[in-house]
Design a protein around this motif. Sequence first.
Motif, mmCIF file in Angstrom:
data_model
loop_
_atom_site.group_PDB
_atom_site.id
_atom_site.type_symbol
_atom_site.label_atom_id
_atom_site.label_comp_id
_atom_site.label_asym_id
_atom_site.label_seq_id
_atom_site.Cartn_x
_atom_site.Cartn_y
_atom_site.Cartn_z
ATOM 1 N N ALA A 28 40.189 23.494 -35.081
ATOM 2 C CA ALA A 28 39.665 22.142 -35.758
ATOM 3 C C ALA A 28 40.539 20.958 -35.241
ATOM 4 O O ALA A 28 40.346 19.909 -34.723
ATOM 5 C CB ALA A 28 39.462 22.306 -37.023
ATOM 6 N N THR A 29 42.120 21.181 -34.949
ATOM 7 C CA THR A 29 42.878 20.178 -34.819
ATOM 8 C C THR A 29 42.760 19.609 -33.252
ATOM 9 O O THR A 29 43.394 18.794 -32.908
ATOM 10 C CB THR A 29 44.137 20.778 -35.357
ATOM 11 N N ALA A 30 42.366 20.557 -32.367
ATOM 12 C CA ALA A 30 42.097 20.288 -30.904
ATOM 13 C C ALA A 30 40.679 19.319 -30.597
ATOM 14 O O ALA A 30 40.706 18.998 -29.351
ATOM 15 C CB ALA A 30 42.347 21.491 -30.129
ATOM 16 N N VAL A 31 39.943 19.375 -31.877
ATOM 17 C CA VAL A 31 38.614 18.622 -31.293
ATOM 18 C C VAL A 31 38.868 17.158 -30.608
ATOM 19 O O VAL A 31 38.382 16.756 -29.654
ATOM 20 C CB VAL A 31 37.695 18.518 -32.614
ATOM 21 N N VAL A 32 39.809 16.446 -31.522
ATOM 22 C CA VAL A 32 40.119 15.112 -31.031
ATOM 23 C C VAL A 32 40.762 15.205 -29.479
ATOM 24 O O VAL A 32 40.399 14.128 -28.981
ATOM 25 C CB VAL A 32 41.185 14.616 -32.150
#
Lengths: 156, 331, 499
Positions: free
Chosen positions: C88-92
Amino acid sequence: MAGTSPGTRLASDIVGGLLLIGVAAVAHVALRDIDSGPTSSVGPAFMPNLVAGLIAAMGVLILILGLIPGGRRLEPWTLRGPILVLGAVVAFAATVRPLGLAVAGPLAMILAALADRETRPMEVMIFAAVMTGFCILLFKVALRLPIPLLPFILGY
Amino acid sequence: MALFFATGRALAPLVAMVCFVGLASAQAYPERIITMIVPFAAGGATDVTGRIMGDAMSKRLGQTIVVENVAGAGGATGSLRGKNSKPDGYTIGVGHMGTHAAAVSTNPKLPYDPRTDFDYLGIVNVTPNLLIVRKDFPADTLQAFTAYAKANGKGLKMAHNGLGSLSHLTCVLYFQLIEVDPTYVVYRGFGQTINDILSGAVDGTCDLVASVTGHVKGGSVKAFGVADEARSPVLPDVPTATEGGLPAFKVESWLGLYAPKATPAPILARLRQAVAESLADADVQKRFFDLGGSVPKPHQAGGDKMLEIIKADVVRWAEVVKKAGGIEATN
Amino acid sequence: MELLDNLYLGATVVFSANNLALCLIGCMVGTLIGVLPGVGPVATIAMLLPITFGIDPIGALIMLAGIYYGAQYGGSTTAILVNIPGEATAVVTTLDGHQMARNGRAGVALGIAAIGSFIAGTIATMVIAALAQPLTKFALLFRPADYFALMVFGLMLAVVLARGSVPKAIAMILIGVLLSTVGTDLETGDERLTFGWSEIADGIDFAVIAMGVIGFGEILRNLDAPEARVAVQAKIGRLLPSLADFRQSLAPILRGTGIGSILGLLPGNGAVLAPFATYTLEKKLAKDPSRFGTGAIEGVAGPESANNAGAQTAFIPLLTLGIPPNAVMALMVGAMTIHGIVPGPEILTKQPKLFWGMIVSMWIGNLMLLIINLPLIGIWVRLLRVPYRLMFPAIVLFCCIGIYSVNNNPADVYLTAAFGLVGFALIKLDFEPAPLLLGYVLGRLMEEKLRQALAISQGKMMTFIDHPVSATLLSMSLVVAFIVLLPTIRRRRERVFAE
């Protein structure tokens, strides 16, 4: 972005808006048997129903904006890519447990490769074999993931 | 690659035959890796117990035991996978009081029957349940807590780890016994539950001694009502439910191993022997003790006893659930 | 001075040949699995747990921690190079990181991500060492009502994430929230939106949606428009950030570190919000916000730093309270218990060697990761030269294996294919997928916390207003809503009236 591709006259926002309204409607129907809860507390259907309602509202808004002339037109698309790439994924899913990674791996890669017109058959065959071997070493040997390798011969 | 497949196919019957011969003689078993299905996520109490047993058993069987976590549907997904796998001794699984007894009543769509679908290797770990409350809760004993619960009813906020979880079942049993209907606040797993007990947002929960040992010893929560005949050796300062005036509150959570139904008798015997030897291992006993549980008492040990206990617990939880007016479909 | 004594104690633990080697192994394995799409730290740590049986507990935990934050480094690599967010944290990071790669600045993006992560990791480690105990109180400040407000605030930020149409971004967020409600209801057991399919009775995994909608969507788009992908491969550009790049990124790195450190502390997995919040902040602070989404370096530096800072401070609730804030930390609890260490408030007092050893190892590990990752950049960038006709079947294979390994379940692979189709449709219809993923991540937590809060307050809505934390967050959400919506409404009106 007001490009008008031949054969596609529908504004993409109209399609998008209609799809959103469709999703909301399907969700709402699917939730009809589930309790929304008394007013004092929130039941299991409360949140999805609320969200579906808001999605429908957004769908209507986007639909109306899409009716304004000058919006982006829907681009033409081919089905070859989606069918073969996603077909490759489906083939992997269907074969990985009964036949194992040693079969599912090359199968998925070759099917996916067919999606591209530039693909050269021999090159892809060799590359698929090499990559599958690499993946077996990486996932099975190094990372020890419990993924079947060749169950009908090896038993695992 | 084509060549590789051609040879593979030509060899297949031969290899299959070798495998079959291998299976027929129990001496040869086990000749490859054994998979242990844990029906919950890695890191939880079920997983840790399974891994400790897997490690100890693999030393005795001379083969690696690989844990495969197949989480989902409160343990039903993994247990179904276990039920459906080949009964050749190369797949075993972990089940507990929830997945292999209470689930029969809490999950109307349970895709297996723990009384008939498995060959049991034996219970490997037992741990009593107990009540914990936040540090500043106005009760220090089970009597005082019971009195508070009766006086406050819905004002008492009890957390549990999800519908049909062991913590939920234990709470339901306790509050049935004292005839109180508290407010339940539902969390996704123990990590979230303990967080809100520490912060004081909820009053307490019911759970396994194994889950709460660190917090009880560290003094961040108050504990009482160990649901067993004797105090837990891990928490010798925490009184039992009997001491707290509620001897009927008795819940000992067990966890055991199974093989799919119709596993050949010699293989089953070999696995049961490995379980028994592992449980006699001082290192395994110490590990379980540190976790707040213990190896089964003599009257609980062995595959046949496990089946008996399962049959009894299925009936027991069916009654509790029926009396509670049904814990709605957990799935 | 006590702090120095403690750090010295930690250093004596870490600086043994054994523990240094374990830390290095952990970092390397972490980088590897972070790079592999789908194979996350949870699956890997689970598989490596038995290996740690033979190692002493401190060494084992040092290694597992290394895998965790190593995976955070590695995850950004895949996000930047091939636009697949593994976590989730790599979406940005996919937003501007992959755009940088398309502009021939893959090396710069990877470099600034590694450097930013290192700075963030260093600062966050110092924060843990100096302030772990007082910060513990902050972690317990948040009740369910406050988490609910935090999630609402996060969803408001998600609107800012979008570069195109605001109604479409809102629609995507809502679809994400709707997807998060799929599955068996935690409280009542009702099956919601599963359409009778038992495989999704436990909900849809994040990796399934992320890899389908963004990863496969990207492949299908590239196959559909062959001109675009040639452009990526023609340009390679410089391998490391220039001084100017670094100067531009320093402030975002520091701001990201601050936001990440604070949100990482929250036991309810607040860390997932950190990169999104940082991205929003940077976009609002930028002189020219329109650069965001086309390859702005601040859009990589800030969120990557926030991500790594949050990954470090997430250890505080675990080590000081015994509360695991996310799935990986829950596994760390399992690893501790296997080694006879019972997580709880006693770790700090009874196991000072473990506590301080882990903290010092985190800094050493971050240094190792920087040393491992900087030379790797050259190799990664060269990988982009592999002809796309070979690269995409390989990506498909890696994704399939990765998704299968999440739950060892082929059903997840089927579902990912379905979401691939969704992703393709979204691209064609000009919807952005990032807000959908954020809506999904925050949606489930938001609903759970809403219902917990209302159960605790016995149905009184006032519970969201009469506590300062939730009241503040909700009013901030309102402010953000106005900031976002006002210009859009005005613009629309002008456009409509102009017609």
